[in-house]
Each structure stands twice: as structure tokens, then as C-alpha cells.
Design a protein around this motif. Structure first.
Motif, PDB file in Angstrom:
ATOM      1  N   TYR A 210      35.189  49.539   8.527  1.00 24.93           N
ATOM      2  CA  TYR A 210      34.738  48.180   8.232  1.00 24.93           C
ATOM      3  C   TYR A 210      35.598  47.529   7.148  1.00 24.93           C
ATOM      4  CZ  TYR A 210      32.006  44.637   5.782  1.00 24.93           C
ATOM      5  OH  TYR A 210      31.626  43.498   5.131  1.00 24.93           O
ATOM      6  N   LYS A 211      35.904  48.272   6.102  1.00 25.59           N
ATOM      7  CA  LYS A 211      36.682  47.707   4.998  1.00 25.59           C
ATOM      8  C   LYS A 211      38.070  47.282   5.459  1.00 25.59           C
ATOM      9  CE  LYS A 211      34.328  50.081   1.209  1.00 25.59           C
ATOM     10  NZ  LYS A 211      34.428  51.123   0.147  1.00 25.59           N
ATOM     11  N   ARG A 212      38.625  47.986   6.446  1.00 22.56           N
ATOM     12  CA  ARG A 212      39.923  47.590   6.988  1.00 22.56           C
ATOM     13  C   ARG A 212      39.782  46.386   7.921  1.00 22.56           C
ATOM     14  NH1 ARG A 212      44.026  50.716   5.877  1.00 22.56           N
ATOM     15  NH2 ARG A 212      45.226  49.983   7.669  1.00 22.56           N
ATOM     16  N   GLU A 213      38.721  46.372   8.710  1.00 21.45           N
ATOM     17  CA  GLU A 213      38.533  45.280   9.672  1.00 21.45           C
ATOM     18  C   GLU A 213      38.106  43.966   9.006  1.00 21.45           C
ATOM     19  OE1 GLU A 213      39.271  45.134  12.741  1.00 21.45           O
ATOM     20  OE2 GLU A 213      39.135  47.115  13.675  1.00 21.45           O
ATOM     21  N   ARG A 214      37.454  44.041   7.857  1.00 21.69           N
ATOM     22  CA  ARG A 214      36.885  42.831   7.272  1.00 21.69           C
ATOM     23  C   ARG A 214      37.955  41.859   6.754  1.00 21.69           C
ATOM     24  NH1 ARG A 214      34.248  44.964   1.522  1.00 21.69           N
ATOM     25  NH2 ARG A 214      36.221  45.577   0.555  1.00 21.69           N
ATOM     26  N   HIS A 215      39.206  42.312   6.679  1.00 23.77           N
ATOM     27  CA  HIS A 215      40.277  41.411   6.251  1.00 23.77           C
ATOM     28  C   HIS A 215      40.714  40.486   7.379  1.00 23.77           C
ATOM     29  CE1 HIS A 215      40.565  43.386   2.407  1.00 23.77           C
ATOM     30  NE2 HIS A 215      40.705  44.567   2.990  1.00 23.77           N
ATOM     31  N   ASN A 216      40.213  40.705   8.571  1.00 25.15           N
ATOM     32  CA  ASN A 216      40.495  39.811   9.687  1.00 25.15           C
ATOM     33  C   ASN A 216      39.846  38.456   9.438  1.00 25.15           C
ATOM     34  OD1 ASN A 216      39.976  38.674  12.615  1.00 25.15           O
ATOM     35  ND2 ASN A 216      41.502  40.299  12.829  1.00 25.15           N
ATOM     36  N   LYS A 217      40.427  37.407  10.002  1.00 26.90           N
ATOM     37  CA  LYS A 217      39.885  36.059   9.781  1.00 26.90           C
ATOM     38  C   LYS A 217      38.534  35.850  10.459  1.00 26.90           C
ATOM     39  CE  LYS A 217      41.813  33.587  13.771  1.00 26.90           C
ATOM     40  NZ  LYS A 217      40.486  33.252  14.310  1.00 26.90           N
ATOM     41  N   ASP A 218      38.249  36.669  11.487  1.00 24.32           N
ATOM     42  CA  ASP A 218      36.990  36.526  12.208  1.00 24.32           C
ATOM     43  C   ASP A 218      35.857  37.276  11.505  1.00 24.32           C
ATOM     44  OD1 ASP A 218      37.214  34.836  14.546  1.00 24.32           O
ATOM     45  OD2 ASP A 218      38.632  36.300  15.348  1.00 24.32           O
ATOM     46  N   VAL A 219      34.653  36.981  11.942  1.00 24.43           N
ATOM     47  CA  VAL A 219      33.459  37.627  11.401  1.00 24.43           C
ATOM     48  C   VAL A 219      33.555  39.141  11.573  1.00 24.43           C
ATOM     49  CG1 VAL A 219      30.979  37.928  11.739  1.00 24.43           C
ATOM     50  CG2 VAL A 219      31.983  35.632  11.824  1.00 24.43           C
ATOM     51  N   THR A 220      33.276  39.871  10.498  1.00 26.72           N
ATOM     52  CA  THR A 220      33.208  41.334  10.558  1.00 26.72           C
ATOM     53  C   THR A 220      31.958  41.771   9.806  1.00 26.72           C
ATOM     54  OG1 THR A 220      35.629  41.429  10.454  1.00 26.72           O
ATOM     55  CG2 THR A 220      34.421  43.500  10.157  1.00 26.72           C
ATOM     56  N   GLU A 221      31.088  42.523  10.480  1.00 29.66           N
ATOM     57  CA  GLU A 221      29.837  42.955   9.877  1.00 29.66           C
ATOM     58  C   GLU A 221      29.653  44.448  10.087  1.00 29.66           C
ATOM     59  OE1 GLU A 221      26.731  40.562  11.564  1.00 29.66           O
ATOM     60  OE2 GLU A 221      27.599  38.668  10.846  1.00 29.66           O
TER      61      GLU A 221
END
Length: 288
Positions: free
Chosen positions: A245-256
Motif C-alpha cells: 500500500y505504501k508503494r501504491e499510494r504514491h500513484n495519482k489515483d485513489v489508493t486505499e
């Protein structure tokens, strides 16, 4: 559908072609369910019914050469041997590239990792990665996860083999949060041999810059993503899911991310599957 990145040698099964044709003919929003290691597409049967009742059209792309049934898989385990993360991701991507609409993609365990890979290739409209296996850059190595992986990686010869879980190994790795009777039922109904290759790839991902076990977390076409973790998961503990999650949350889209109390790695197939499915459905409904 744009954004396709697949191997030209991908062979899509007749059943998968039929699912794609059915989805395209329906005109409905497709949702693809991707199974993980030691399971088959039948692990999603109840999810398919729930999502189709909600108005979606479902697909269950397999891994290359997946047998039709658990019985066939146990009779011919050799068909799983040698399959790599790259081959499997290309296969799933090849199936999904035949859709007229970008699908929502939902995956569990190594299927959760494949979901992240597919999303990173820009092939999904939204995605739900449930207990996703680790990829390059995910650093935590909890003891319980090492114990599960050791079933395969303790013997280098297993890299090129299909390796089954014993009932006790399944109990620890999948069914630790259910009672003994349900654990036995789940093992008989769902557990099949799995390719050893993917666990060796995952084990070496942070040591190999060229690893196939990698995710493009920055692709602006990734789409919204939900990561789900079971509180008692031995195979993909919270530390691994949260690192993803911590790696994916830098994406511009919603990450939960969401942790589900009291649940183990069997959370998609055990008696509590519907709670998880409804959380995934609610997330998909928000975006597609």
C-alpha cells in the motif's frame, strides 16, 4: 482496449475466449477475478454470482494450462510446473486485452500481486488486491510468511516443480482462522499443487533488478486501487500488505487499504467470504 502489454506467445483457452465474448456481447462492465497460488478459478464461483447479481459481467481468467477441476489438478500436477510470474501476468493480460471495456480486476494472494501488475500496465479500470504477494520494493519478511514460503524454497529443486500443500501446511498458511472441520473442507474443495517458480522469484525479487516480480506503481493509468488484508493472515501478513500500500499510494489515483479483523489467508473462500466480497464490490461500484 488500450494499454496492452502481453507476450505474443500467450495461448488463451477456449473457456477464457468464451468468457471474453460473453462479456463483450453483454455490454456490461466486466470484472475479472484472478486466483492465487495453490488455488484454481473455481475459488471465485460465489464471488461471480454476487457481482453478476449486482449488474456486472464476470470473468475468471486462469493461469496458463490451469486444469478444469481440482480433481484434474491433483491427477496432473505437472501442468503447473515452471510457470513464472511474467508468464502468468502476460497470460492474464492477454485474456483481458480482448475485452471491449477495461475491467475491474480483483485478485487474491499471488492473484493480488498479478492484479497490481495488471493495474500497473494500465489494463484495469479499478482494482482490488486481497492479501497480495510481495513484489520488488516490499521489504518486510514476517516469520509466518517465511514459514509458508519455506514449504517450497527450502529445496532448490522445487523451483521447476509443482508443489502441493499438505493438509497441515494448508491449515497454517490459509485456514488458521477457521475451525478444524472447515479447514479440512476448504483443503479438499480448493487446494491444488502450485508452481514453485513464483515463490523463488518472490524470494529473490529485492536482490534481482531484472525480476519479473515487479509492479509499475506510478503509471498514471493505473486506476483506483484497494488493498485488503486479513488481521490473522500468516501467508501475507499486514506488514507485507501495508508495505505494498505504501508503494501504491504514491500513484495519482485513489489508493486505499483495509484490514479485516479475525481473518486469515482463506478470507476469499471460507465462511466469511461474503464480507470481503461486499467490501470489494462497494469499492468497484464507486469507480466503475
Amino acid at each position: 482496449m488500450s494499454g496492452t502489454k502481453t507476450d505474443a506467445t500467450v495461448t488463451i483457452s477456449a473457456a477464457e475466449k468464451k468468457q471474453v465474448q460473453r462479456a463483450n456481447t453483454s455490454g456490461k462492465q466486466p470484472v475479472a477475478f484472478v486466483h492465487g497460488l495453490w488455488l484454481l478459478p473455481n475459488s471465485w464461483d460465489r464471488w461471480v454470482k454476487l457481482f453478476e447479481k449486482a449488474g456486472y459481467v464476470a470473468l475468471t481468467p486462469g493461469w496458463p494450462d490451469d486444469p478444469d477441476t481440482v480433481g484434474d489438478a491433483k491427477a496432473h500436477p505437472e501442468v503447473f510446473a515452471g510457470k513464472s510470474i511474467g508468464q502468468i501476468a502476460d497470460h492474464v493480460g492477454g485474456v483481458l486485452s480482448g475485452l471491449d471495456k477495461r475491467p475491474a480486476v480483483i485478485g487474491h494472494s499471488f492473484g493480488g500481486l498479478l492484479t497490481e501488475i495488471i493495474a500497473g500496465r494500465g489494463l484495469s479500470a479499478a482494482s482490488v488486491a486481497i492479501s497480495p504477494a510481495p513484489h520488488r520494493g516490499v521489504l518486510p519478511l514476517p516469520i509466518s510468511a517465511l514459514r509458508v514460503a519455506s514449504v517450497v524454497v527450502k529445496n532448490p529443486k522445487n523451483r521447476h516443480r509443482a508443489v502441493p500443500l499438505t493438509s497441515d501446511q494448508f491449515r497454517y498458511g490459509f485456514a488458521n482462522a477457521v475451525d478444524e472441520d472447515e479447514a479440512k473442507e476448504l483443503y479438499a474443495s480448493y487446494s491444488v499443487p502450485g508452481t514453485g517458480e513464483v515463490l523463488f522469484q518472490a524470494a529473490a525479487a529485492n536482490l534481482n533488478p531484472w525480476s519479473e516480480d515487479k509492479v509499475d506503481t506510478k503509471n498514471p493509468d493505473r486506476g483506483p486501487m484497494l488493498i485488503v488484508s486479513g488481521e490473522k493472515d500468516h501467508t501475507v501478513p499486514w506488514a507485507i500488505a501495508n508495505s505494498s500500500y505504501k508503494r501504491e499510494r504514491h500513484n495519482k489515483d485513489v489508493t486505499e487499504i483495509e484490514k479485516i479483523d479475525g481473518r486469515g489467508h482463506s478470507l476469499t473462500i471460507d465462511h466469511g467470504w461474503k464480507e470481503v466480497a461486499e467490501k470489494a464490490l462497494a469499492f468497484v461500484k464507486r469507480f466503475v
